[in-house]
Design an enzyme around this catalytic site. Sequence first.
Site, PDB file in Angstrom:
ATOM      1  CE1 TYR A  78      -8.962  -3.561   1.037  1.00 27.99           C
ATOM      2  CE2 TYR A  78      -8.343  -1.382   0.287  1.00 27.99           C
ATOM      3  CZ  TYR A  78      -8.021  -2.577   0.915  1.00 27.99           C
ATOM      4  OH  TYR A  78      -6.756  -2.774   1.416  1.00 27.99           O
TER       5      TYR A  78
ATOM      6  CD  GLU B 191      -8.207  -9.285  -3.469  1.00 32.22           C
ATOM      7  OE1 GLU B 191      -8.973  -8.879  -2.585  1.00 32.22           O
ATOM      8  OE2 GLU B 191      -7.092  -9.784  -3.201  1.00 32.22           O
TER       9      GLU B 191
ATOM     10  CG  HIS C 137      -4.773  -6.416  -0.225  1.00 36.20           C
ATOM     11  ND1 HIS C 137      -5.957  -6.514   0.466  1.00 36.20           N
ATOM     12  CD2 HIS C 137      -4.889  -7.255  -1.291  1.00 36.20           C
ATOM     13  CE1 HIS C 137      -6.761  -7.371  -0.167  1.00 36.20           C
ATOM     14  NE2 HIS C 137      -6.134  -7.835  -1.233  1.00 36.20           N
TER      15      HIS C 137
ATOM     16  CE  LYS D 159      -3.664  -2.415   2.596  1.00 28.73           C
ATOM     17  NZ  LYS D 159      -4.457  -2.397   3.847  1.00 28.73           N
TER      18      LYS D 159
ATOM     19  CG  ASN E 164      -3.100  -2.830   7.293  1.00 28.27           C
ATOM     20  OD1 ASN E 164      -3.039  -2.310   6.169  1.00 28.27           O
ATOM     21  ND2 ASN E 164      -4.099  -3.612   7.653  1.00 28.27           N
TER      22      ASN E 164
HETATM   23  P1  ADP Z   1      -7.151  -7.477   5.601  1.00 29.76           P
HETATM   24  O1  ADP Z   1      -6.446  -6.378   4.849  1.00 29.76           O
HETATM   25  O2  ADP Z   1      -6.279  -8.023   6.716  1.00 29.76           O
HETATM   26  O3  ADP Z   1      -7.690  -8.550   4.693  1.00 29.76           O
HETATM   27  P2  ADP Z   1      -9.893  -6.420   5.900  1.00 29.76           P
HETATM   28  O4  ADP Z   1     -10.225  -7.010   4.576  1.00 29.76           O
HETATM   29  O5  ADP Z   1     -10.793  -6.693   7.038  1.00 29.76           O
HETATM   30  O6  ADP Z   1      -8.400  -6.845   6.372  1.00 29.76           O
HETATM   31  O7  ADP Z   1      -9.781  -4.840   5.761  1.00 29.76           O
HETATM   32  C1  ADP Z   1      -9.163  -4.288   4.653  1.00 29.76           C
HETATM   33  C2  ADP Z   1      -8.336  -3.108   5.084  1.00 29.76           C
HETATM   34  O8  ADP Z   1      -9.187  -2.112   5.643  1.00 29.76           O
HETATM   35  C3  ADP Z   1      -7.322  -3.394   6.180  1.00 29.76           C
HETATM   36  O9  ADP Z   1      -6.104  -3.952   5.696  1.00 29.76           O
HETATM   37  C4  ADP Z   1      -7.116  -2.028   6.776  1.00 29.76           C
HETATM   38  O10 ADP Z   1      -6.202  -1.263   5.961  1.00 29.76           O
HETATM   39  C5  ADP Z   1      -8.491  -1.403   6.655  1.00 29.76           C
HETATM   40  N1  ADP Z   1      -9.231  -1.522   7.910  1.00 29.76           N
HETATM   41  C6  ADP Z   1      -9.773  -2.655   8.429  1.00 29.76           C
HETATM   42  N2  ADP Z   1     -10.367  -2.402   9.604  1.00 29.76           N
HETATM   43  C7  ADP Z   1     -10.202  -1.080   9.839  1.00 29.76           C
HETATM   44  C8  ADP Z   1     -10.576  -0.185  10.870  1.00 29.76           C
HETATM   45  N3  ADP Z   1     -11.256  -0.619  11.933  1.00 29.76           N
HETATM   46  N4  ADP Z   1     -10.227   1.114  10.754  1.00 29.76           N
HETATM   47  C9  ADP Z   1      -9.544   1.561   9.703  1.00 29.76           C
HETATM   48  N5  ADP Z   1      -9.152   0.777   8.673  1.00 29.76           N
HETATM   49  C10 ADP Z   1      -9.467  -0.516   8.745  1.00 29.76           C
END
Ligand code: ADP
Length: 169
Positions: free
Chosen positions: A69, A146, A135, A29, A132
Amino acid sequence: ALAIPAAVYMLQEQEAHAAQMEQTFIAIKPDGVQRGLISEIVSRFERKGFKLVAIKVVVPSKEFAEKHYHDLKERPFFNGLCDFLSSGPVIAMVWEGEGVIKYGRKLIGATDPQKSEPGTIRGDLAVVVGRNIIHGSDGPETAKDEINLWFKPEDLVSYSSNAEKWIYG
Ligand code: ADP
């Protein structure tokens, strides 16, 4: 019993490995790119033994981020998340290997870096959920969707590496 030549066993083994080959979509990201973590992240997948079959630098549009997303569109953070993903260059990649979808998620760690184990990418390199850095597809269906969203079929390179026989036996 009939003696089966070693070469046949090797072929059967190779076929068994080929049948379990998977591809997953991994993206660094904008925060990971800006923090200079591209090589660190690529290196973790590469050293594990996974194979890079597609890679590009791209700034996704907001609309594209929303497509990526789409599953999260009801979540309160959806808009901010899509703004963020489209805020700068992203490294989009396809990695190949046995179990790469599930194990890729293990390398990445939990969604919230506070809950990611040390040793994982998010555990070692990130602090908050909204930044974080990486992805990874969460299952075979998402991986297929994807990869198709981010890449054209001809962008994926099929090749064998000499290391494979040492990685898979
Ligand atoms: P992952 O990326 O681990 O598959 P998710 O699909 O649940 O997780 O969420 C996608 C992305 O959305 C996360 O990687 C993170 O960047 C963001 N995200 C998830 N939960 C939150 C939250 N509570 N607040 C802000 N951003 C979030």
